[in-house]
Design a protein around this motif. Sequence first.
Motif, short mmCIF file in Angstrom:
data_model
loop_
_atom_site.label_atom_id
_atom_site.label_comp_id
_atom_site.label_asym_id
_atom_site.label_seq_id
_atom_site.Cartn_x
_atom_site.Cartn_y
_atom_site.Cartn_z
N PHE A 193 0.82 -1.03 0.14
CA PHE A 193 0.06 0.02 -0.16
C PHE A 193 0.79 1.32 0.08
N ASN A 194 0.42 2.18 -0.69
CA ASN A 194 0.83 3.55 -0.83
C ASN A 194 2.35 3.76 -1.74
N LEU A 195 2.33 2.60 -2.83
CA LEU A 195 3.51 2.89 -3.60
C LEU A 195 2.70 2.99 -5.15
N ASP A 196 2.96 3.92 -5.84
CA ASP A 196 1.92 4.04 -7.08
C ASP A 196 2.90 3.78 -8.33
N GLY A 197 4.17 3.44 -8.18
CA GLY A 197 4.97 3.23 -9.50
C GLY A 197 5.27 1.99 -9.98
N ASN A 214 -0.52 -7.57 -18.84
CA ASN A 214 -1.68 -6.89 -19.23
C ASN A 214 -1.82 -5.54 -18.45
N SER A 215 -2.44 -4.53 -19.17
CA SER A 215 -2.66 -3.25 -18.47
C SER A 215 -4.20 -2.96 -18.66
N LEU A 216 -4.75 -2.82 -17.68
CA LEU A 216 -6.37 -2.70 -17.55
C LEU A 216 -6.51 -1.01 -17.45
N GLY A 217 -5.49 -0.36 -17.32
CA GLY A 217 -5.64 1.27 -17.31
C GLY A 217 -6.40 1.73 -16.20
N THR A 218 -6.75 2.87 -16.10
CA THR A 218 -7.44 3.59 -15.00
C THR A 218 -8.92 3.12 -15.11
N MET A 252 -7.65 -3.54 -25.68
CA MET A 252 -7.35 -2.68 -24.47
C MET A 252 -6.46 -1.62 -24.63
N ALA A 253 -5.19 -1.93 -25.33
CA ALA A 253 -4.29 -1.25 -25.32
C ALA A 253 -4.31 0.11 -25.97
N ASP A 254 -5.44 -0.09 -27.16
CA ASP A 254 -5.78 1.11 -27.81
C ASP A 254 -6.59 2.36 -27.07
N SER A 269 -1.44 5.24 -17.78
CA SER A 269 -1.27 3.89 -17.81
C SER A 269 -0.22 3.39 -18.61
N ARG A 270 -0.41 4.05 -19.85
CA ARG A 270 0.75 3.72 -20.76
C ARG A 270 2.27 3.71 -20.24
#
Length: 429
Positions: free
Chosen positions: A134-138, A167-171, A226-228, A234-235
């Motif tokens: 918790f509390n690390l966002d990088g 994968n990345s789901l983004g915000t 999703m990447a598009d 997020s990218r």
Amino acid sequence: MSKSLQAIRGMNDILPEQTPLWRYFEGTVARLLDNYGYRQIRMPIVEFTELFKRSIGEVTDIVEKEMYTFDDRNGDSLTLRPEGTAACVRAVLEHGITGGGQVQKLWYIGPMFRHERPQKGRYRQFHQIGLEVFNLDGPDIDAELIVMTWRLWGELGLRDAVKLELNSLGTSESRGRYREALVEFLSAHLDKLDEDSQRRLKTNPLRVLDTKNAETQAVLVDAPKMADYLDDESRAHFEGLKARLDAVGIPYVINPKLVRGLDYYSKTVFEWVTDKLGAQGTVCAGGRYDGLVEQMGGKPTPGVGFAMGIERLVLMLEALDKVPEELSRQVDVYLCAFGEAAELAALSLSERIRDQLPNLRLQINAGAGSFKSQFKKADKSGALYALILGDDELAQQVVGFKPLRGQGEQQSIAWDALAAHLATCVVQG
């Protein structure tokens, strides 16, 4: 006759023959996490049902179909925990240990419960080791979690048997835009979707991406990616994660259909998968959940974590013959004593040896017995050596020292020299 008592289907006993491997695996993970600066937390196995509805999502398969939920005597709806992240978030909120931006690196171990169809590697009571930060966002902490698991696979001898999918789901905002585009696309192909995917299209459309139905998968080939739809933040986060994995040399594949089964994930998601366990291919999975703490009533708090299934990893160690040979032996030395005076001396001597060699696995015979019966028990114990203490040895203050698993003649060792001899023969190999 009445029906014999049995364990509940999908909830298994772990027998003494199996527990050494479990303890080896759990101990290996615990040492690794200690070395990386993670601290253990222990939560109850029963929580208020509302906790999981708010965190996992009311329209997920877990909440809709799989939870063990019941009303207690006060009329409260309680649930056996189906996963650990929600309970861990509840605990850190309740005790205020993430307030003021405090970084917390936590791990836990224990049983989880889901009412699924039992099969090899998938049970109704299963065990997980989970980790939450918790509390690390990088992306650096996301990378650390993956690097730790990569090191674990190396220590267990499993690196060649697992593959990392990312994968990345983004915000939540970018994921919302993607969800709209996906629903629009799939709605135009509704007649080609399987029944389960049609239901998910209305409740949790991203879960359609991980369907196992071949016809639906064929439709998804042309679906939006999703990447598009990722936002710049997020990218950049995802590129930072990949750069760190590249720097360490950890191989991975991008799986655009990887969404995970819980609603709270955002940005990074990952799975370690294997083809060594049949249908149950995921052995460790997790990702980032930056909105979950706020969703559960706390202040905005970045979070990321993973969980690994102990049953599946134990099965892998067995299937790939990666079980350390020493686990098959639970006793190093078996002490045989003949006669009451020898038994008294054996008890005192054995405790003195334990003081001097705390890591020695020494078993003293119980239940008396003849020379033949005690040696039979010594052999059955798997011990490397037998110690013999009878009237003659007692008079001379020596013990007989007999190898049980190889070459070597029986010899007599003085009591005051026994610990040093055992240290050479057993503790040092």
